[in-house]
Design a protein around this motif. Sequence first.
Motif, PDB file in Angstrom:
ATOM      1  N   ILE A  45       0.821  -1.221   0.000  1.00  0.00           N
ATOM      2  CA  ILE A  45       0.000   0.000   0.000  1.00  0.00           C
ATOM      3  C   ILE A  45       0.854   1.270   0.000  1.00  0.00           C
ATOM      4  CG2 ILE A  45      -1.658   1.343   1.348  1.00  0.00           C
ATOM      5  CD1 ILE A  45      -3.077  -1.251   2.031  1.00  0.00           C
ATOM      6  N   PRO A  46       1.831   1.431   0.904  1.00  0.00           N
ATOM      7  CA  PRO A  46       2.676   2.647   0.818  1.00  0.00           C
ATOM      8  C   PRO A  46       3.409   2.764  -0.513  1.00  0.00           C
ATOM      9  CG  PRO A  46       2.970   1.560   2.930  1.00  0.00           C
ATOM     10  CD  PRO A  46       2.192   0.610   2.069  1.00  0.00           C
ATOM     11  N   MET A  47       3.844   1.608  -1.056  1.00  0.00           N
ATOM     12  CA  MET A  47       4.529   1.640  -2.351  1.00  0.00           C
ATOM     13  C   MET A  47       3.627   2.185  -3.448  1.00  0.00           C
ATOM     14  SD  MET A  47       7.689   0.425  -2.645  1.00  0.00           S
ATOM     15  CE  MET A  47       7.712  -0.405  -4.216  1.00  0.00           C
ATOM     16  N   HIS A  48       2.381   1.751  -3.485  1.00  0.00           N
ATOM     17  CA  HIS A  48       1.453   2.189  -4.526  1.00  0.00           C
ATOM     18  C   HIS A  48       1.049   3.651  -4.341  1.00  0.00           C
ATOM     19  CE1 HIS A  48       1.209  -2.013  -5.711  1.00  0.00           C
ATOM     20  NE2 HIS A  48       0.526  -1.632  -6.778  1.00  0.00           N
ATOM     21  N   LEU A  49       0.878   4.087  -3.099  1.00  0.00           N
ATOM     22  CA  LEU A  49       0.534   5.493  -2.876  1.00  0.00           C
ATOM     23  C   LEU A  49       1.689   6.402  -3.287  1.00  0.00           C
ATOM     24  CD1 LEU A  49      -1.396   5.340   0.525  1.00  0.00           C
ATOM     25  CD2 LEU A  49      -2.322   5.572  -1.774  1.00  0.00           C
ATOM     26  N   LEU A  50       2.931   5.971  -3.008  1.00  0.00           N
ATOM     27  CA  LEU A  50       4.087   6.739  -3.462  1.00  0.00           C
ATOM     28  C   LEU A  50       4.130   6.802  -4.985  1.00  0.00           C
ATOM     29  CD1 LEU A  50       6.860   8.127  -2.969  1.00  0.00           C
ATOM     30  CD2 LEU A  50       7.874   5.817  -3.003  1.00  0.00           C
ATOM     31  N   TYR A  51       3.879   5.652  -5.621  1.00  0.00           N
ATOM     32  CA  TYR A  51       3.941   5.593  -7.089  1.00  0.00           C
ATOM     33  C   TYR A  51       2.808   6.399  -7.718  1.00  0.00           C
ATOM     34  CZ  TYR A  51       5.596   3.486 -11.432  1.00  0.00           C
ATOM     35  OH  TYR A  51       6.155   3.287 -12.663  1.00  0.00           O
ATOM     36  N   ALA A  52       1.707   6.540  -6.991  1.00  0.00           N
ATOM     37  CA  ALA A  52       0.600   7.344  -7.507  1.00  0.00           C
ATOM     38  C   ALA A  52       1.056   8.771  -7.766  1.00  0.00           C
ATOM     39  CB  ALA A  52      -0.564   7.324  -6.519  1.00  0.00           C
ATOM     40  N   PHE A  53       1.880   9.325  -6.869  1.00  0.00           N
ATOM     41  CA  PHE A  53       2.378  10.684  -7.045  1.00  0.00           C
ATOM     42  C   PHE A  53       3.501  10.739  -8.066  1.00  0.00           C
ATOM     43  CE2 PHE A  53       0.315  10.957  -2.922  1.00  0.00           C
ATOM     44  CZ  PHE A  53      -0.311  12.190  -2.982  1.00  0.00           C
ATOM     45  N   VAL A  54       4.459   9.810  -7.952  1.00  0.00           N
ATOM     46  CA  VAL A  54       5.602   9.833  -8.848  1.00  0.00           C
ATOM     47  C   VAL A  54       5.166   9.621 -10.290  1.00  0.00           C
ATOM     48  CG1 VAL A  54       7.774   8.690  -9.455  1.00  0.00           C
ATOM     49  CG2 VAL A  54       7.185   9.056  -7.046  1.00  0.00           C
ATOM     50  N   ALA A  55       4.438   8.543 -10.536  1.00  0.00           N
ATOM     51  CA  ALA A  55       3.982   8.245 -11.889  1.00  0.00           C
ATOM     52  C   ALA A  55       2.984   9.293 -12.370  1.00  0.00           C
ATOM     53  CB  ALA A  55       3.342   6.853 -11.928  1.00  0.00           C
ATOM     54  N   GLY A  56       2.175   9.813 -11.446  1.00  0.00           N
ATOM     55  CA  GLY A  56       1.176  10.808 -11.828  1.00  0.00           C
ATOM     56  C   GLY A  56       1.811  12.088 -12.340  1.00  0.00           C
ATOM     57  N   TYR A  57       2.760  12.634 -11.577  1.00  0.00           N
ATOM     58  CA  TYR A  57       3.415  13.871 -12.005  1.00  0.00           C
ATOM     59  C   TYR A  57       4.253  13.659 -13.259  1.00  0.00           C
ATOM     60  CZ  TYR A  57       2.065  16.704  -7.999  1.00  0.00           C
ATOM     61  OH  TYR A  57       1.345  17.440  -7.093  1.00  0.00           O
ATOM     62  N   SER A  58       4.987  12.550 -13.306  1.00  0.00           N
ATOM     63  CA  SER A  58       5.814  12.277 -14.483  1.00  0.00           C
ATOM     64  C   SER A  58       4.955  12.121 -15.736  1.00  0.00           C
ATOM     65  CB  SER A  58       6.629  11.007 -14.243  1.00  0.00           C
ATOM     66  OG  SER A  58       7.338  10.644 -15.408  1.00  0.00           O
ATOM     67  N   ALA A  59       3.878  11.349 -15.634  1.00  0.00           N
ATOM     68  CA  ALA A  59       2.996  11.135 -16.782  1.00  0.00           C
ATOM     69  C   ALA A  59       2.321  12.436 -17.204  1.00  0.00           C
ATOM     70  CB  ALA A  59       1.949  10.078 -16.442  1.00  0.00           C
ATOM     71  N   HIS A  60       1.999  13.270 -16.237  1.00  0.00           N
ATOM     72  CA  HIS A  60       1.339  14.545 -16.566  1.00  0.00           C
ATOM     73  C   HIS A  60       2.221  15.396 -17.473  1.00  0.00           C
ATOM     74  CE1 HIS A  60      -0.658  18.404 -16.132  1.00  0.00           C
ATOM     75  NE2 HIS A  60       0.496  18.915 -15.699  1.00  0.00           N
ATOM     76  N   TYR A  61       3.478  15.590 -17.089  1.00  0.00           N
ATOM     77  CA  TYR A  61       4.363  16.447 -17.873  1.00  0.00           C
ATOM     78  C   TYR A  61       4.730  15.813 -19.208  1.00  0.00           C
ATOM     79  CZ  TYR A  61       4.771  19.468 -13.818  1.00  0.00           C
ATOM     80  OH  TYR A  61       4.483  20.337 -12.784  1.00  0.00           O
ATOM     81  N   LEU A  62       4.897  14.496 -19.245  1.00  0.00           N
ATOM     82  CA  LEU A  62       5.196  13.844 -20.515  1.00  0.00           C
ATOM     83  C   LEU A  62       4.004  13.906 -21.468  1.00  0.00           C
ATOM     84  CD1 LEU A  62       7.318  10.641 -19.766  1.00  0.00           C
ATOM     85  CD2 LEU A  62       7.989  12.698 -20.996  1.00  0.00           C
ATOM     86  N   CYS A  63       2.811  13.719 -20.940  1.00  0.00           N
ATOM     87  CA  CYS A  63       1.608  13.789 -21.786  1.00  0.00           C
ATOM     88  C   CYS A  63       1.404  15.203 -22.319  1.00  0.00           C
ATOM     89  CB  CYS A  63       0.384  13.329 -21.001  1.00  0.00           C
ATOM     90  SG  CYS A  63       0.397  11.559 -20.602  1.00  0.00           S
ATOM     91  N   ARG A  64       1.785  16.211 -21.532  1.00  0.00           N
ATOM     92  CA  ARG A  64       1.701  17.588 -22.013  1.00  0.00           C
ATOM     93  C   ARG A  64       2.757  17.854 -23.082  1.00  0.00           C
ATOM     94  NH1 ARG A  64      -3.003  20.259 -20.793  1.00  0.00           N
ATOM     95  NH2 ARG A  64      -3.661  19.704 -18.681  1.00  0.00           N
ATOM     96  N   ALA A  65       3.960  17.307 -22.865  1.00  0.00           N
ATOM     97  CA  ALA A  65       5.048  17.541 -23.816  1.00  0.00           C
ATOM     98  C   ALA A  65       4.872  16.762 -25.110  1.00  0.00           C
ATOM     99  CB  ALA A  65       6.386  17.181 -23.169  1.00  0.00           C
ATOM    100  N   TYR A  66       4.183  15.627 -25.029  1.00  0.00           N
ATOM    101  CA  TYR A  66       3.974  14.782 -26.207  1.00  0.00           C
ATOM    102  C   TYR A  66       2.471  14.550 -26.410  1.00  0.00           C
ATOM    103  CZ  TYR A  66       8.969  13.774 -26.174  1.00  0.00           C
ATOM    104  OH  TYR A  66      10.329  13.891 -26.214  1.00  0.00           O
ATOM    105  N   PRO A  67       1.749  15.592 -26.856  1.00  0.00           N
ATOM    106  CA  PRO A  67       0.298  15.433 -27.086  1.00  0.00           C
ATOM    107  C   PRO A  67       0.027  14.462 -28.223  1.00  0.00           C
ATOM    108  CG  PRO A  67       1.065  17.528 -27.956  1.00  0.00           C
ATOM    109  CD  PRO A  67       2.223  16.941 -27.214  1.00  0.00           C
ATOM    110  N   LEU A  68      -1.132  13.818 -28.163  1.00  0.00           N
ATOM    111  CA  LEU A  68      -1.488  12.825 -29.173  1.00  0.00           C
ATOM    112  C   LEU A  68      -1.605  13.435 -30.558  1.00  0.00           C
ATOM    113  CD1 LEU A  68      -4.170  10.770 -27.205  1.00  0.00           C
ATOM    114  CD2 LEU A  68      -1.787  10.147 -27.644  1.00  0.00           C
ATOM    115  N   SER A  69      -2.028  14.683 -30.628  1.00  0.00           N
ATOM    116  CA  SER A  69      -2.249  15.311 -31.922  1.00  0.00           C
ATOM    117  C   SER A  69      -1.014  16.004 -32.472  1.00  0.00           C
ATOM    118  CB  SER A  69      -3.391  16.333 -31.823  1.00  0.00           C
ATOM    119  OG  SER A  69      -3.080  17.321 -30.853  1.00  0.00           O
TER     120      SER A  69
END
Length: 358
Positions: A45-69
Amino acid sequence: MQGLNLNRRGSQIYLLVWLCLGSAFGSVLVLAKVAPLANALLFAIPMHLLYAFVAGYSAHYLCRAYPLSGRSEGAIVLVLLMAAMVSGLLWLGAGQLWNSACLALGVSWAGIALGPQLAATVVGLGVLLYGFAAALHYLVIEFVRAKQAEQRELESLLMAQEAELRMLRTQIDPHFLFNSLNSISALTSQDARAARRMTLELASFFRQSLGMEAHKKVTLGEELKLIRHFLAIEQVRFGERLQISEQVGEQADDCLVPPMIIQPLVENAVKHGICNLPEGGVIVLTARRSGSMLQIRVENPVDPDAGAVQRDGHGIGLSNVRQRLAGVYKHEASIHWGRQDQRFAVEITMPAQTGEGE
């Protein structure tokens, strides 16, 4: 996770999903007999909650930098795959540190046996969960973009509609003004009192009509005051040839209507009815509220040999009213007209509103 923090409820749902994923992973560890329930949950559980923030922030900026369109599919997949691998390895490192700290407590309910097979599973799961976070962010980004595009389209549509309604509301027949001024000029030498009365009525008409331009809707009572000024001007021109019968229900007076929605109908009744009849006639104006609807009817006599405007209803005034009703009320309002014997009638049905919020 920043892209998902649109509101408190969204972030709560996001964390709840990751909490469920952590609990599910802990249950898998228990079923695989890797560790007891308490040890497995304390690790997962602590591992997944930590990854929720790490993966969430990382994915957010990458998805903004590499839009689908804006990027090629290959570049997006490659970047996300590399980021997922790095995140999975970092997650494994964080898990080993956390597990070592739990084992250092020296109690039976903390720490698990983190062997090579489980380590590889953690990295693979980290890659999959990173992909899940990226897909979720792409979904949110596209949803927000679609909503913004819809909002911009709606704003553009409303602005165009407002401009159209403003144009339609200002289409007062110039012949009315020219005829009134000519009548005043002729009366000046014949009947100065009538010329003065007509001038005052004309000034009152335009003063009130300009004042109504600032409002999207006015009460039927205010609209009728404007019509009475108009008819008073025309009665100076036509004298006894123009007779008025006004039948307004008690509840109808307070209902809201678009400004100058009835005036073109009354103007048509004078121009295409009374004006063509040497003996004149009676214009009947009826308004009544029937439940949630307001019904307005303008009826006038017509010459048996009247022109096409009275036959098929394609006059500017009727088209103006029809377009304005459609712009304000959409399908909730209607206008019908027709001729029977030597009478022509126009009937409007619209929602009976008594407040702007309705």
